[in-house]
Design a protein around this motif. Structure first.
Motif, PDB file in Angstrom:
ATOM      1  N   LEU A  82      22.594  65.922 -19.330  1.00  0.00           N
ATOM      2  CA  LEU A  82      22.516  67.142 -18.435  1.00  0.00           C
ATOM      3  C   LEU A  82      22.356  68.366 -19.347  1.00  0.00           C
ATOM      4  CD1 LEU A  82      24.992  66.419 -15.485  1.00  0.00           C
ATOM      5  CD2 LEU A  82      22.196  66.179 -15.887  1.00  0.00           C
ATOM      6  N   LEU A  83      23.154  68.855 -20.439  1.00  0.00           N
ATOM      7  CA  LEU A  83      22.946  69.686 -21.544  1.00  0.00           C
ATOM      8  C   LEU A  83      21.660  69.765 -21.861  1.00  0.00           C
ATOM      9  CD1 LEU A  83      27.184  71.485 -21.338  1.00  0.00           C
ATOM     10  CD2 LEU A  83      24.749  72.041 -19.290  1.00  0.00           C
ATOM     11  N   ARG A  84      21.498  68.671 -23.049  1.00  0.00           N
ATOM     12  CA  ARG A  84      21.434  68.291 -24.226  1.00  0.00           C
ATOM     13  C   ARG A  84      19.442  67.531 -24.279  1.00  0.00           C
ATOM     14  NH1 ARG A  84      20.608  64.535 -26.509  1.00  0.00           N
ATOM     15  NH2 ARG A  84      21.241  62.119 -26.375  1.00  0.00           N
ATOM     16  N   ILE A 113      17.539  62.730 -13.384  1.00  0.00           N
ATOM     17  CA  ILE A 113      19.457  62.642 -12.877  1.00  0.00           C
ATOM     18  C   ILE A 113      19.242  61.274 -12.892  1.00  0.00           C
ATOM     19  CG2 ILE A 113      20.693  62.760 -11.349  1.00  0.00           C
ATOM     20  CD1 ILE A 113      20.321  65.321 -13.197  1.00  0.00           C
ATOM     21  N   SER A 114      18.575  60.306 -12.244  1.00  0.00           N
ATOM     22  CA  SER A 114      18.351  58.848 -12.500  1.00  0.00           C
ATOM     23  C   SER A 114      18.719  58.321 -13.594  1.00  0.00           C
ATOM     24  CB  SER A 114      17.038  58.430 -11.433  1.00  0.00           C
ATOM     25  OG  SER A 114      15.481  58.763 -12.102  1.00  0.00           O
ATOM     26  N   GLU A 115      18.032  59.083 -14.908  1.00  0.00           N
ATOM     27  CA  GLU A 115      17.967  58.267 -15.561  1.00  0.00           C
ATOM     28  C   GLU A 115      19.159  58.243 -16.191  1.00  0.00           C
ATOM     29  OE1 GLU A 115      15.944  58.385 -20.139  1.00  0.00           O
ATOM     30  OE2 GLU A 115      14.428  58.823 -18.388  1.00  0.00           O
ATOM     31  N   ILE A 116      19.744  59.588 -16.795  1.00  0.00           N
ATOM     32  CA  ILE A 116      21.207  59.840 -17.250  1.00  0.00           C
ATOM     33  C   ILE A 116      21.995  58.918 -15.867  1.00  0.00           C
ATOM     34  CG2 ILE A 116      23.139  60.997 -17.168  1.00  0.00           C
ATOM     35  CD1 ILE A 116      20.454  63.264 -17.542  1.00  0.00           C
ATOM     36  N   SER A 117      21.771  58.642 -14.459  1.00  0.00           N
ATOM     37  CA  SER A 117      22.828  58.400 -14.022  1.00  0.00           C
ATOM     38  C   SER A 117      22.916  56.299 -14.134  1.00  0.00           C
ATOM     39  CB  SER A 117      22.280  57.467 -11.945  1.00  0.00           C
ATOM     40  OG  SER A 117      21.714  57.185 -12.030  1.00  0.00           O
ATOM     41  N   MET A 118      21.441  55.633 -14.838  1.00  0.00           N
ATOM     42  CA  MET A 118      21.392  54.644 -15.255  1.00  0.00           C
ATOM     43  C   MET A 118      21.903  54.647 -16.480  1.00  0.00           C
ATOM     44  SD  MET A 118      18.185  52.965 -13.644  1.00  0.00           S
ATOM     45  CE  MET A 118      16.997  53.081 -15.589  1.00  0.00           C
ATOM     46  N   PHE A 171      30.608  64.776  -8.528  1.00  0.00           N
ATOM     47  CA  PHE A 171      30.521  65.774  -7.282  1.00  0.00           C
ATOM     48  C   PHE A 171      31.876  66.017  -7.391  1.00  0.00           C
ATOM     49  CE2 PHE A 171      31.048  68.078  -3.381  1.00  0.00           C
ATOM     50  CZ  PHE A 171      30.370  69.233  -3.280  1.00  0.00           C
ATOM     51  N   LYS A 172      32.530  64.889  -7.280  1.00  0.00           N
ATOM     52  CA  LYS A 172      34.407  64.413  -6.975  1.00  0.00           C
ATOM     53  C   LYS A 172      34.601  64.893  -8.013  1.00  0.00           C
ATOM     54  CE  LYS A 172      37.286  61.093  -5.787  1.00  0.00           C
ATOM     55  NZ  LYS A 172      38.099  59.615  -5.908  1.00  0.00           N
ATOM     56  N   GLU A 173      34.335  65.648  -9.114  1.00  0.00           N
ATOM     57  CA  GLU A 173      34.872  65.632 -10.278  1.00  0.00           C
ATOM     58  C   GLU A 173      34.591  67.374 -10.601  1.00  0.00           C
ATOM     59  OE1 GLU A 173      37.253  63.944 -12.103  1.00  0.00           O
ATOM     60  OE2 GLU A 173      37.030  62.403 -10.351  1.00  0.00           O
ATOM     61  N   THR A 174      33.432  67.518 -10.166  1.00  0.00           N
ATOM     62  CA  THR A 174      32.876  68.888 -10.995  1.00  0.00           C
ATOM     63  C   THR A 174      33.069  69.899 -10.053  1.00  0.00           C
ATOM     64  OG1 THR A 174      30.576  67.934 -10.891  1.00  0.00           O
ATOM     65  CG2 THR A 174      32.195  68.679 -12.936  1.00  0.00           C
ATOM     66  N   ASN A 175      33.132  69.342  -8.096  1.00  0.00           N
ATOM     67  CA  ASN A 175      32.104  70.051  -7.589  1.00  0.00           C
ATOM     68  C   ASN A 175      30.806  70.807  -7.397  1.00  0.00           C
ATOM     69  OD1 ASN A 175      34.889  69.670  -5.853  1.00  0.00           O
ATOM     70  ND2 ASN A 175      35.496  70.759  -6.966  1.00  0.00           N
ATOM     71  N   LEU A 176      29.956  70.616  -8.062  1.00  0.00           N
ATOM     72  CA  LEU A 176      28.317  71.133  -8.286  1.00  0.00           C
ATOM     73  C   LEU A 176      28.023  69.058  -8.547  1.00  0.00           C
ATOM     74  CD1 LEU A 176      29.024  73.437 -10.963  1.00  0.00           C
ATOM     75  CD2 LEU A 176      28.381  73.308  -8.545  1.00  0.00           C
ATOM     76  N   ALA A 177      26.907  69.904  -7.862  1.00  0.00           N
ATOM     77  CA  ALA A 177      25.693  68.601  -7.862  1.00  0.00           C
ATOM     78  C   ALA A 177      25.363  68.021  -9.185  1.00  0.00           C
ATOM     79  CB  ALA A 177      24.919  68.757  -7.091  1.00  0.00           C
ATOM     80  N   PRO A 178      24.970  67.472  -9.854  1.00  0.00           N
ATOM     81  CA  PRO A 178      24.476  67.483 -11.252  1.00  0.00           C
ATOM     82  C   PRO A 178      23.337  68.559 -11.204  1.00  0.00           C
ATOM     83  CG  PRO A 178      24.457  65.242 -10.463  1.00  0.00           C
ATOM     84  CD  PRO A 178      24.440  65.841  -9.624  1.00  0.00           C
ATOM     85  N   ASN A 179      22.094  68.705 -11.081  1.00  0.00           N
ATOM     86  CA  ASN A 179      21.551  69.506 -11.068  1.00  0.00           C
ATOM     87  C   ASN A 179      22.116  70.761 -11.218  1.00  0.00           C
ATOM     88  OD1 ASN A 179      19.292  67.921 -11.309  1.00  0.00           O
ATOM     89  ND2 ASN A 179      18.922  68.107  -8.686  1.00  0.00           N
ATOM     90  N   ALA A 180      22.965  71.269 -10.590  1.00  0.00           N
ATOM     91  CA  ALA A 180      23.500  72.786 -10.209  1.00  0.00           C
ATOM     92  C   ALA A 180      24.284  73.003 -11.832  1.00  0.00           C
ATOM     93  CB  ALA A 180      24.662  72.725  -8.924  1.00  0.00           C
ATOM     94  N   TRP A 181      25.031  71.724 -11.052  1.00  0.00           N
ATOM     95  CA  TRP A 181      25.700  71.868 -12.750  1.00  0.00           C
ATOM     96  C   TRP A 181      25.198  72.060 -14.244  1.00  0.00           C
ATOM     97  CZ3 TRP A 181      27.107  70.122 -17.487  1.00  0.00           C
ATOM     98  CH2 TRP A 181      28.167  69.903 -18.981  1.00  0.00           C
ATOM     99  N   ARG A 182      24.185  71.525 -14.534  1.00  0.00           N
ATOM    100  CA  ARG A 182      22.665  71.766 -15.532  1.00  0.00           C
ATOM    101  C   ARG A 182      22.268  73.214 -15.461  1.00  0.00           C
ATOM    102  NH1 ARG A 182      17.563  67.278 -16.185  1.00  0.00           N
ATOM    103  NH2 ARG A 182      19.401  67.048 -17.614  1.00  0.00           N
ATOM    104  N   LYS A 183      22.165  73.513 -14.235  1.00  0.00           N
ATOM    105  CA  LYS A 183      21.296  74.692 -13.952  1.00  0.00           C
ATOM    106  C   LYS A 183      22.411  75.715 -14.396  1.00  0.00           C
ATOM    107  CE  LYS A 183      18.250  74.062 -11.098  1.00  0.00           C
ATOM    108  NZ  LYS A 183      17.176  74.742  -9.529  1.00  0.00           N
ATOM    109  N   LYS A 184      23.901  75.893 -13.680  1.00  0.00           N
ATOM    110  CA  LYS A 184      25.059  76.578 -14.490  1.00  0.00           C
ATOM    111  C   LYS A 184      25.188  76.333 -15.671  1.00  0.00           C
ATOM    112  CE  LYS A 184      29.681  77.701 -12.662  1.00  0.00           C
ATOM    113  NZ  LYS A 184      30.446  77.655 -11.735  1.00  0.00           N
ATOM    114  N   PHE A 185      25.001  75.792 -16.529  1.00  0.00           N
ATOM    115  CA  PHE A 185      25.888  75.506 -18.075  1.00  0.00           C
ATOM    116  C   PHE A 185      24.983  75.240 -19.057  1.00  0.00           C
ATOM    117  CE2 PHE A 185      29.640  73.877 -15.420  1.00  0.00           C
ATOM    118  CZ  PHE A 185      30.394  75.218 -15.308  1.00  0.00           C
ATOM    119  N   LYS A 186      23.942  75.115 -18.702  1.00  0.00           N
ATOM    120  CA  LYS A 186      22.539  74.813 -19.409  1.00  0.00           C
ATOM    121  C   LYS A 186      22.372  76.357 -20.707  1.00  0.00           C
ATOM    122  CE  LYS A 186      18.650  72.125 -21.095  1.00  0.00           C
ATOM    123  NZ  LYS A 186      17.502  71.156 -20.854  1.00  0.00           N
ATOM    124  N   LEU A 187      21.624  76.107 -21.743  1.00  0.00           N
ATOM    125  CA  LEU A 187      22.024  78.177 -22.196  1.00  0.00           C
ATOM    126  C   LEU A 187      20.053  77.799 -21.861  1.00  0.00           C
ATOM    127  CD1 LEU A 187      24.266  78.015 -25.237  1.00  0.00           C
ATOM    128  CD2 LEU A 187      24.281  78.037 -22.789  1.00  0.00           C
TER     129      LEU A 187
END
Length: 65
Positions: free
Chosen positions: A22-24, A29-34, A49-65
């Motif tokens: 997600l960061l690099r 998301i569909s490709e990463i999940s596969m 979401f269970k592990e991070t309390n964020l959806a993958p897209n939200a996690w990407r937006k929050k942490f990607k530089l």
């Protein structure tokens, strides 16, 4: 002898890989999940979401530089 179960270790490794992807990359998301070995994108999103309390897209937006 191990601090976690094999199933827990598998989940941790899958999600660590997903977070790195997600960061690099800008892969969907569909490709990463596969690539992480999930049967469906929805199962991946649920586990993420269970592990991070964020959806993958939200996690990407929050942490990607």
């Amino acid at each position: 002898h191990f601090p976690t179960t094999m199933n827990r270790r598998k989940i941790d490794l899958r999600l660590k890989f997903a977070m790195e992807e997600l960061l690099r990359t800008d892969k969907p998301i569909s490709e990463i999940s596969m690539e992480c070995g999930y049967d469906s994108e929805s199962k991946f999103r649920e586990a993420f979401f269970k592990e991070t309390n964020l959806a993958p897209n939200a996690w990407r937006k929050k942490f990607k530089l």
